[in-house]
Design a protein around this motif. Structure first.
Motif, PDB file in Angstrom:
ATOM      1  N   TRP A 281      -9.095  66.629  -1.564  1.00 28.48           N
ATOM      2  CA  TRP A 281      -8.446  66.905  -0.500  1.00 28.48           C
ATOM      3  C   TRP A 281      -7.216  65.856  -1.225  1.00 28.48           C
ATOM      4  O   TRP A 281      -8.190  64.434  -1.072  1.00 28.48           O
ATOM      5  CB  TRP A 281      -9.322  67.046   0.926  1.00 28.48           C
ATOM      6  CG  TRP A 281      -9.362  65.308   1.368  1.00 28.48           C
ATOM      7  CD1 TRP A 281      -8.797  64.416   1.939  1.00 28.48           C
ATOM      8  CD2 TRP A 281     -10.883  65.298   2.210  1.00 28.48           C
ATOM      9  NE1 TRP A 281      -9.204  63.823   3.136  1.00 28.48           N
ATOM     10  CE2 TRP A 281     -10.623  63.912   2.981  1.00 28.48           C
ATOM     11  CE3 TRP A 281     -12.159  65.496   0.870  1.00 28.48           C
ATOM     12  CZ2 TRP A 281     -11.989  63.132   2.892  1.00 28.48           C
ATOM     13  CZ3 TRP A 281     -13.094  64.730   2.047  1.00 28.48           C
ATOM     14  CH2 TRP A 281     -13.280  63.392   1.845  1.00 28.48           C
ATOM     15  N   HIS A 282      -6.491  65.471  -0.036  1.00 29.35           N
ATOM     16  CA  HIS A 282      -5.101  64.876  -0.740  1.00 29.35           C
ATOM     17  C   HIS A 282      -4.971  64.560   1.033  1.00 29.35           C
ATOM     18  O   HIS A 282      -5.604  64.237   1.947  1.00 29.35           O
ATOM     19  CB  HIS A 282      -3.650  65.751   0.210  1.00 29.35           C
ATOM     20  CG  HIS A 282      -3.177  64.896  -0.647  1.00 29.35           C
ATOM     21  ND1 HIS A 282      -1.973  64.159   0.217  1.00 29.35           N
ATOM     22  CD2 HIS A 282      -1.838  65.184  -1.839  1.00 29.35           C
ATOM     23  CE1 HIS A 282      -1.674  63.854  -0.559  1.00 29.35           C
ATOM     24  NE2 HIS A 282      -1.196  63.784  -1.219  1.00 29.35           N
ATOM     25  N   PRO A 283      -5.202  62.854   0.757  1.00 28.40           N
ATOM     26  CA  PRO A 283      -4.906  61.874   1.920  1.00 28.40           C
ATOM     27  C   PRO A 283      -4.191  62.851   2.947  1.00 28.40           C
ATOM     28  O   PRO A 283      -4.334  62.657   3.754  1.00 28.40           O
ATOM     29  CB  PRO A 283      -4.477  60.960   1.432  1.00 28.40           C
ATOM     30  CG  PRO A 283      -4.615  60.987  -0.235  1.00 28.40           C
ATOM     31  CD  PRO A 283      -4.721  62.263  -0.708  1.00 28.40           C
ATOM     32  N   VAL A 284      -2.916  63.500   3.253  1.00 28.38           N
ATOM     33  CA  VAL A 284      -2.539  63.630   4.288  1.00 28.38           C
ATOM     34  C   VAL A 284      -3.100  64.394   5.363  1.00 28.38           C
ATOM     35  O   VAL A 284      -2.762  64.518   5.902  1.00 28.38           O
ATOM     36  CB  VAL A 284      -1.501  65.111   3.895  1.00 28.38           C
ATOM     37  CG1 VAL A 284      -1.797  65.897   3.038  1.00 28.38           C
ATOM     38  CG2 VAL A 284      -0.295  65.334   4.845  1.00 28.38           C
ATOM     39  N   HIS A 285      -4.388  65.014   4.899  1.00 32.76           N
ATOM     40  CA  HIS A 285      -5.247  65.979   5.787  1.00 32.76           C
ATOM     41  C   HIS A 285      -6.164  64.557   6.832  1.00 32.76           C
ATOM     42  O   HIS A 285      -7.066  65.122   7.230  1.00 32.76           O
ATOM     43  CB  HIS A 285      -6.176  66.410   4.794  1.00 32.76           C
ATOM     44  CG  HIS A 285      -5.521  67.909   4.490  1.00 32.76           C
ATOM     45  ND1 HIS A 285      -4.632  68.375   5.350  1.00 32.76           N
ATOM     46  CD2 HIS A 285      -5.513  67.947   2.582  1.00 32.76           C
ATOM     47  CE1 HIS A 285      -3.999  69.718   3.966  1.00 32.76           C
ATOM     48  NE2 HIS A 285      -4.443  69.225   2.791  1.00 32.76           N
ATOM     49  N   ASP A 286      -6.196  63.317   5.837  1.00 31.23           N
ATOM     50  CA  ASP A 286      -7.349  62.851   6.757  1.00 31.23           C
ATOM     51  C   ASP A 286      -7.602  62.575   8.088  1.00 31.23           C
ATOM     52  O   ASP A 286      -8.525  62.526   8.614  1.00 31.23           O
ATOM     53  CB  ASP A 286      -6.585  61.034   5.950  1.00 31.23           C
ATOM     54  CG  ASP A 286      -7.292  60.888   4.476  1.00 31.23           C
ATOM     55  OD1 ASP A 286      -8.528  61.083   3.836  1.00 31.23           O
ATOM     56  OD2 ASP A 286      -6.851  59.587   3.939  1.00 31.23           O
ATOM     57  N   ARG A 287      -5.694  62.449   8.259  1.00 36.40           N
ATOM     58  CA  ARG A 287      -6.477  62.293  10.190  1.00 36.40           C
ATOM     59  C   ARG A 287      -6.316  63.738  10.723  1.00 36.40           C
ATOM     60  O   ARG A 287      -6.106  64.046  11.893  1.00 36.40           O
ATOM     61  CB  ARG A 287      -5.047  61.766  11.014  1.00 36.40           C
ATOM     62  CG  ARG A 287      -5.571  60.209  10.218  1.00 36.40           C
ATOM     63  CD  ARG A 287      -4.054  58.996  10.497  1.00 36.40           C
ATOM     64  NE  ARG A 287      -3.879  57.655  10.320  1.00 36.40           N
ATOM     65  CZ  ARG A 287      -3.913  56.820  10.689  1.00 36.40           C
ATOM     66  NH1 ARG A 287      -2.730  57.252  11.387  1.00 36.40           N
ATOM     67  NH2 ARG A 287      -4.147  55.530  10.093  1.00 36.40           N
ATOM     68  N   ASP A 288      -5.787  64.823  10.856  1.00 35.15           N
ATOM     69  CA  ASP A 288      -6.548  66.658  10.438  1.00 35.15           C
ATOM     70  C   ASP A 288      -7.718  66.764  11.235  1.00 35.15           C
ATOM     71  O   ASP A 288      -8.552  66.651  10.775  1.00 35.15           O
ATOM     72  CB  ASP A 288      -5.746  67.105   9.637  1.00 35.15           C
ATOM     73  CG  ASP A 288      -5.941  68.358   9.899  1.00 35.15           C
ATOM     74  OD1 ASP A 288      -5.969  69.225  11.297  1.00 35.15           O
ATOM     75  OD2 ASP A 288      -5.629  70.012   9.161  1.00 35.15           O
ATOM     76  N   PRO A 289      -7.566  66.746  12.792  1.00 35.78           N
ATOM     77  CA  PRO A 289      -8.930  66.696  13.250  1.00 35.78           C
ATOM     78  C   PRO A 289      -9.624  68.454  12.733  1.00 35.78           C
ATOM     79  O   PRO A 289     -11.022  68.769  12.868  1.00 35.78           O
ATOM     80  CB  PRO A 289      -9.140  67.684  15.045  1.00 35.78           C
ATOM     81  CG  PRO A 289      -7.549  67.541  14.603  1.00 35.78           C
ATOM     82  CD  PRO A 289      -6.691  66.375  13.663  1.00 35.78           C
ATOM     83  N   GLU A 290      -9.013  69.412  12.524  1.00 33.64           N
ATOM     84  CA  GLU A 290      -9.324  70.570  11.527  1.00 33.64           C
ATOM     85  C   GLU A 290     -10.025  70.254  10.651  1.00 33.64           C
ATOM     86  O   GLU A 290     -11.002  71.093  10.254  1.00 33.64           O
ATOM     87  CB  GLU A 290      -8.674  71.087  11.808  1.00 33.64           C
ATOM     88  CG  GLU A 290      -7.460  71.887  13.041  1.00 33.64           C
ATOM     89  CD  GLU A 290      -6.560  72.669  12.772  1.00 33.64           C
ATOM     90  OE1 GLU A 290      -6.516  73.538  12.284  1.00 33.64           O
ATOM     91  OE2 GLU A 290      -5.426  73.205  13.407  1.00 33.64           O
ATOM     92  N   HIS A 291      -9.318  69.202   9.563  1.00 31.73           N
ATOM     93  CA  HIS A 291      -9.598  69.436   8.426  1.00 31.73           C
ATOM     94  C   HIS A 291     -10.941  68.017   8.705  1.00 31.73           C
ATOM     95  O   HIS A 291     -11.625  68.145   7.398  1.00 31.73           O
ATOM     96  CB  HIS A 291      -8.474  68.008   7.288  1.00 31.73           C
ATOM     97  CG  HIS A 291      -9.537  68.718   6.256  1.00 31.73           C
ATOM     98  ND1 HIS A 291      -9.934  67.344   5.128  1.00 31.73           N
ATOM     99  CD2 HIS A 291      -8.592  69.135   4.878  1.00 31.73           C
ATOM    100  CE1 HIS A 291      -9.910  67.676   4.465  1.00 31.73           C
ATOM    101  NE2 HIS A 291      -9.559  68.868   3.431  1.00 31.73           N
ATOM    102  N   ALA A 292     -11.002  67.214   9.584  1.00 31.88           N
ATOM    103  CA  ALA A 292     -12.151  67.122   9.497  1.00 31.88           C
ATOM    104  C   ALA A 292     -13.333  67.266  10.167  1.00 31.88           C
ATOM    105  O   ALA A 292     -14.592  67.172   9.692  1.00 31.88           O
ATOM    106  CB  ALA A 292     -12.204  65.725  10.756  1.00 31.88           C
ATOM    107  N   TRP A 293     -13.465  68.341  10.919  1.00 24.38           N
ATOM    108  CA  TRP A 293     -14.635  69.921  11.332  1.00 24.38           C
ATOM    109  C   TRP A 293     -14.442  70.467   9.384  1.00 24.38           C
ATOM    110  O   TRP A 293     -16.083  70.089   9.517  1.00 24.38           O
ATOM    111  CB  TRP A 293     -13.582  70.484  12.165  1.00 24.38           C
ATOM    112  CG  TRP A 293     -14.571  72.133  12.939  1.00 24.38           C
ATOM    113  CD1 TRP A 293     -15.935  71.503  13.046  1.00 24.38           C
ATOM    114  CD2 TRP A 293     -15.088  73.020  11.472  1.00 24.38           C
ATOM    115  NE1 TRP A 293     -16.475  72.811  13.382  1.00 24.38           N
ATOM    116  CE2 TRP A 293     -15.890  73.539  12.267  1.00 24.38           C
ATOM    117  CE3 TRP A 293     -13.810  74.096  10.666  1.00 24.38           C
ATOM    118  CZ2 TRP A 293     -16.568  74.330  11.742  1.00 24.38           C
ATOM    119  CZ3 TRP A 293     -14.354  74.885  10.511  1.00 24.38           C
ATOM    120  CH2 TRP A 293     -15.379  75.891  10.890  1.00 24.38           C
TER     121      TRP A 293
END
Length: 306
Positions: A281-293
């Motif tokens: 994934w792109h680093p822009v998603h690193d801190r996205d809780p939905e993406h972490a899920w």
């Protein structure tokens, strides 16, 4: 660019109109897609033409074609619109059980038929409103992956193609040789010489799109004679049945491959490098809780299938 209005003065609804117009190449069809009147969309097109100082759509006979700028904007508009949707879909308190978010994932049909289906099934248990959009990648997407991953949630692809991006390892697989049961040349077993003499069907063949096993064959001094290239692992056996062709497929698809009448699978006569599949994934998603899920979901789905 001098004379261009600042973003704060632009009507971002024009982005929606631009994406539809460039995709449909027709004011009528774009209006139907957006549930707008044709005069309303014609007015948007006029404003877009003024902004870009370009017709964007040029009439050719009874149809319209995109101008050179229109072609360049087509992909950017779709990406920008998806990014804008993601911004406004974000929630302060997000729970998967109540979410209706759609996650977009690039990958091959192999990735979708294995880890993709497992993750989708697990999501149905945990978050029944969550949807997935699984999109086939191609060499052009991989070449521009840095930009592409900004507007999607990830890509399912083995190690060896992407660099300098975050990832989580998922599954390990091995390669098998696909052959026809009617192929008498392999009746005594598969040898390196026979592999070099046989015609092949490859799934990918370009500078950035290839399989590790096919690249390994070349490194071992075998230059396969390629009869066909089909960008689908699931369709590969159908191009081999009833011929003397050979192909390479991941063992995770063995059951599907053997569902094609007249197909057999053999171990390669060399130590093929295993396939280590990962979600990138792109680093822009690193801190996205939905993406972490999402990342946790794919990790658990892979562990369940191990």
């Amino acid at each position: 660019m001098p004379g261009r209005p600042p973003l704060s003065r632009l009507d971002l609804n024009l982005l929606v109109a631009l994406d539809a117009l460039l995709a449909e190449r027709s004011v009528t069809k774009a209006a139907e897609r957006l549930h707008l009147s044709q005069p309303a969309l014609s007015a948007s097109l006029a404003r877009l033409r003024t902004h870009f100082n370009d017709p964007l759509l040029a009439r050719r006979g009874n149809s319209y074609e995109l101008t050179v700028l229109g072609i360049r904007l087509a992909e950017h508009a779709s990406t920008a619109l998806e990014s804008a949707r993601r911004v406004f879909d974000s929630q302060a308190d997000w729970t998967p059980e109540q979410s209706t978010r759609e996650f977009s994932i690039y990958g091959s049909d192999y990735a979708f038929a294995t880890i993709g289906t497992a993750a989708s099934a697990l999501a149905t248990e945990r978050a029944p409103g969550v949807r997935f959009r699984f999109m086939l990648h191609n060499p052009l997407i991989i070449d521009d992956i840095g930009n592409r991953l900004r507007s999607v949630d990830g890509m399912l692809i083995p190690h060896g193609f992407l660099n300098d991006l975050p990832y989580v390892d998922l599954t390990r697989d091995r390669w098998l040789v696909v052959a026809s049961e009617s192929n008498t040349r392999i009746s005594q077993g598969l040898t390196m010489k026979l592999m070099g003499d046989s015609p092949w069907v490859f799934t990918y063949q370009s500078r950035t799109a290839f399989t590790s096993a096919s690249r390994q064959l070349q490194e071992l001094g075998i230059e396969p004679r390629i009869d066909a290239v089909v960008e689908s692992f699931l369709a590969l056996p159908q191009f081999i049945a009833g011929t003397e062709r050979l192909g390479l497929i991941q063992s995770g698809l063995a059951g599907i491959a053997l569902g094609t009448p007249g197909i057999r699978l053999l171990e390669p006569p060399f130590e093929a490098t295993p396939v280590l599949n990962a979600l990138w994934w792109h680093p822009v998603h690193d801190r996205d809780p939905e993406h972490a899920w999402l990342r946790g979901l794919f990790t658990e789905a892979a562990r369940r299938g191990a």
